[in-house]
Design a protein around this motif. Structure first.
Motif, PDB file in Angstrom:
ATOM      1  N   ALA A 199       1.140  -0.864   0.016  1.00  0.00           N
ATOM      2  CA  ALA A 199       0.034  -1.191   0.908  1.00  0.00           C
ATOM      3  C   ALA A 199      -0.982  -0.062   1.076  1.00  0.00           C
ATOM      4  CB  ALA A 199       0.578  -1.599   2.271  1.00  0.00           C
ATOM      5  N   GLY A 200      -0.791   1.046   0.397  1.00  0.00           N
ATOM      6  CA  GLY A 200      -1.711   2.169   0.536  1.00  0.00           C
ATOM      7  C   GLY A 200      -3.019   1.986  -0.197  1.00  0.00           C
ATOM      8  N   SER A 201      -3.062   1.065  -1.180  1.00  0.00           N
ATOM      9  CA  SER A 201      -4.287   0.867  -1.950  1.00  0.00           C
ATOM     10  C   SER A 201      -4.184  -0.412  -2.777  1.00  0.00           C
ATOM     11  CB  SER A 201      -4.531   2.064  -2.889  1.00  0.00           C
ATOM     12  OG  SER A 201      -3.493   2.146  -3.850  1.00  0.00           O
ATOM     13  N   GLY A 202      -5.268  -0.755  -3.400  1.00  0.00           N
ATOM     14  CA  GLY A 202      -5.302  -1.850  -4.361  1.00  0.00           C
ATOM     15  C   GLY A 202      -4.875  -3.195  -3.801  1.00  0.00           C
ATOM     16  N   MET A 203      -4.107  -3.913  -4.615  1.00  0.00           N
ATOM     17  CA  MET A 203      -3.685  -5.261  -4.239  1.00  0.00           C
ATOM     18  C   MET A 203      -2.782  -5.269  -3.014  1.00  0.00           C
ATOM     19  SD  MET A 203      -3.144  -7.083  -7.937  1.00  0.00           S
ATOM     20  CE  MET A 203      -2.581  -8.595  -7.204  1.00  0.00           C
ATOM     21  N   GLY A 204      -1.961  -4.238  -2.849  1.00  0.00           N
ATOM     22  CA  GLY A 204      -1.110  -4.155  -1.671  1.00  0.00           C
ATOM     23  C   GLY A 204      -1.921  -4.049  -0.397  1.00  0.00           C
ATOM     24  N   LEU A 205      -2.944  -3.217  -0.410  1.00  0.00           N
ATOM     25  CA  LEU A 205      -3.816  -3.076   0.754  1.00  0.00           C
ATOM     26  C   LEU A 205      -4.588  -4.360   1.004  1.00  0.00           C
ATOM     27  CD1 LEU A 205      -5.086  -1.490   3.049  1.00  0.00           C
ATOM     28  CD2 LEU A 205      -6.634  -0.427   1.381  1.00  0.00           C
ATOM     29  N   ALA A 206      -5.071  -4.994  -0.047  1.00  0.00           N
ATOM     30  CA  ALA A 206      -5.791  -6.264   0.107  1.00  0.00           C
ATOM     31  C   ALA A 206      -4.879  -7.333   0.700  1.00  0.00           C
ATOM     32  CB  ALA A 206      -6.349  -6.714  -1.236  1.00  0.00           C
ATOM     33  N   THR A 207      -3.628  -7.353   0.274  1.00  0.00           N
ATOM     34  CA  THR A 207      -2.664  -8.312   0.799  1.00  0.00           C
ATOM     35  C   THR A 207      -2.390  -8.043   2.273  1.00  0.00           C
ATOM     36  OG1 THR A 207      -1.652  -8.564  -1.379  1.00  0.00           O
ATOM     37  CG2 THR A 207      -0.315  -9.208   0.523  1.00  0.00           C
ATOM     38  N   ALA A 208      -2.184  -6.781   2.614  1.00  0.00           N
ATOM     39  CA  ALA A 208      -1.944  -6.414   4.013  1.00  0.00           C
ATOM     40  C   ALA A 208      -3.136  -6.806   4.877  1.00  0.00           C
ATOM     41  CB  ALA A 208      -1.669  -4.916   4.125  1.00  0.00           C
ATOM     42  N   ARG A 209      -4.332  -6.562   4.387  1.00  0.00           N
ATOM     43  CA  ARG A 209      -5.546  -6.908   5.127  1.00  0.00           C
ATOM     44  C   ARG A 209      -5.632  -8.424   5.338  1.00  0.00           C
ATOM     45  NH1 ARG A 209      -9.065  -4.513   2.015  1.00  0.00           N
ATOM     46  NH2 ARG A 209      -9.076  -2.592   3.219  1.00  0.00           N
ATOM     47  N   ALA A 210      -5.324  -9.198   4.299  1.00  0.00           N
ATOM     48  CA  ALA A 210      -5.384 -10.656   4.405  1.00  0.00           C
ATOM     49  C   ALA A 210      -4.371 -11.170   5.430  1.00  0.00           C
ATOM     50  CB  ALA A 210      -5.136 -11.294   3.040  1.00  0.00           C
ATOM     51  N   PHE A 211      -3.159 -10.624   5.411  1.00  0.00           N
ATOM     52  CA  PHE A 211      -2.170 -11.035   6.407  1.00  0.00           C
ATOM     53  C   PHE A 211      -2.640 -10.682   7.815  1.00  0.00           C
ATOM     54  CE2 PHE A 211       1.265 -11.248   3.097  1.00  0.00           C
ATOM     55  CZ  PHE A 211       1.689 -12.536   3.397  1.00  0.00           C
ATOM     56  N   ALA A 212      -3.160  -9.481   7.993  1.00  0.00           N
ATOM     57  CA  ALA A 212      -3.633  -9.054   9.309  1.00  0.00           C
ATOM     58  C   ALA A 212      -4.766  -9.954   9.798  1.00  0.00           C
ATOM     59  CB  ALA A 212      -4.085  -7.599   9.267  1.00  0.00           C
ATOM     60  N   ASP A 239       2.943   6.801  -1.286  1.00  0.00           N
ATOM     61  CA  ASP A 239       1.908   7.777  -0.936  1.00  0.00           C
ATOM     62  C   ASP A 239       1.704   7.748   0.580  1.00  0.00           C
ATOM     63  OD1 ASP A 239      -0.444   9.208  -0.458  1.00  0.00           O
ATOM     64  OD2 ASP A 239      -1.412   8.477  -2.285  1.00  0.00           O
ATOM     65  N   GLU A 240       2.312   8.706   1.270  1.00  0.00           N
ATOM     66  CA  GLU A 240       2.277   8.731   2.727  1.00  0.00           C
ATOM     67  C   GLU A 240       0.861   8.819   3.283  1.00  0.00           C
ATOM     68  OE1 GLU A 240       4.056  11.300   6.490  1.00  0.00           O
ATOM     69  OE2 GLU A 240       4.835  11.673   4.494  1.00  0.00           O
ATOM     70  N   ARG A 241       0.024   9.637   2.673  1.00  0.00           N
ATOM     71  CA  ARG A 241      -1.356   9.773   3.152  1.00  0.00           C
ATOM     72  C   ARG A 241      -2.110   8.454   3.020  1.00  0.00           C
ATOM     73  NH1 ARG A 241      -3.486  15.611   0.918  1.00  0.00           N
ATOM     74  NH2 ARG A 241      -1.988  16.867   2.092  1.00  0.00           N
ATOM     75  N   ALA A 242      -1.949   7.771   1.887  1.00  0.00           N
ATOM     76  CA  ALA A 242      -2.660   6.521   1.662  1.00  0.00           C
ATOM     77  C   ALA A 242      -2.206   5.442   2.637  1.00  0.00           C
ATOM     78  CB  ALA A 242      -2.462   6.047   0.222  1.00  0.00           C
ATOM     79  N   VAL A 243      -0.913   5.336   2.860  1.00  0.00           N
ATOM     80  CA  VAL A 243      -0.415   4.283   3.747  1.00  0.00           C
ATOM     81  C   VAL A 243      -0.762   4.580   5.205  1.00  0.00           C
ATOM     82  CG1 VAL A 243       1.947   5.064   4.204  1.00  0.00           C
ATOM     83  CG2 VAL A 243       1.464   2.637   4.048  1.00  0.00           C
ATOM     84  N   THR A 244      -0.827   5.850   5.564  1.00  0.00           N
ATOM     85  CA  THR A 244      -1.245   6.217   6.921  1.00  0.00           C
ATOM     86  C   THR A 244      -2.714   5.865   7.126  1.00  0.00           C
ATOM     87  OG1 THR A 244       0.393   7.987   7.049  1.00  0.00           O
ATOM     88  CG2 THR A 244      -1.480   8.136   8.564  1.00  0.00           C
ATOM     89  N   ALA A 245      -3.547   6.163   6.138  1.00  0.00           N
ATOM     90  CA  ALA A 245      -4.963   5.807   6.221  1.00  0.00           C
ATOM     91  C   ALA A 245      -5.144   4.283   6.280  1.00  0.00           C
ATOM     92  CB  ALA A 245      -5.734   6.386   5.032  1.00  0.00           C
ATOM     93  N   ALA A 246      -4.362   3.562   5.506  1.00  0.00           N
ATOM     94  CA  ALA A 246      -4.433   2.098   5.511  1.00  0.00           C
ATOM     95  C   ALA A 246      -4.029   1.546   6.875  1.00  0.00           C
ATOM     96  CB  ALA A 246      -3.540   1.517   4.411  1.00  0.00           C
TER      97      ALA A 246
END
Length: 57
Positions: free
Chosen positions: A21-34, A46-53
């Protein structure tokens, strides 16, 4: 030509666990669910990416 509509989903009261969920399709999926009302748990190597997400969502 037929007109197609995107389906509307309601995930209110549900929990989505999204990996990558830190980037790409995972982040897009998380955003769609939210956006569809789900509580979303994010996971990524990637802890930094997932924290930013998480802060963005």
């Amino acid at each position: 030509m037929s007109s197609r509509r995107n389906p509307v989903y309601d995930f209110g009261g549900q929990v989505a666990f999204v990996t990558g969920a830190g980037s790409g399709m995972g982040l897009a999926t998380a955003r769609a669910f939210a956006e569809s009302g789900a509580a979303v748990a994010l996971a990524d190597l990637d802890e930094r990416a997932v924290t930013a997400a998480a802060q963005e969502l």
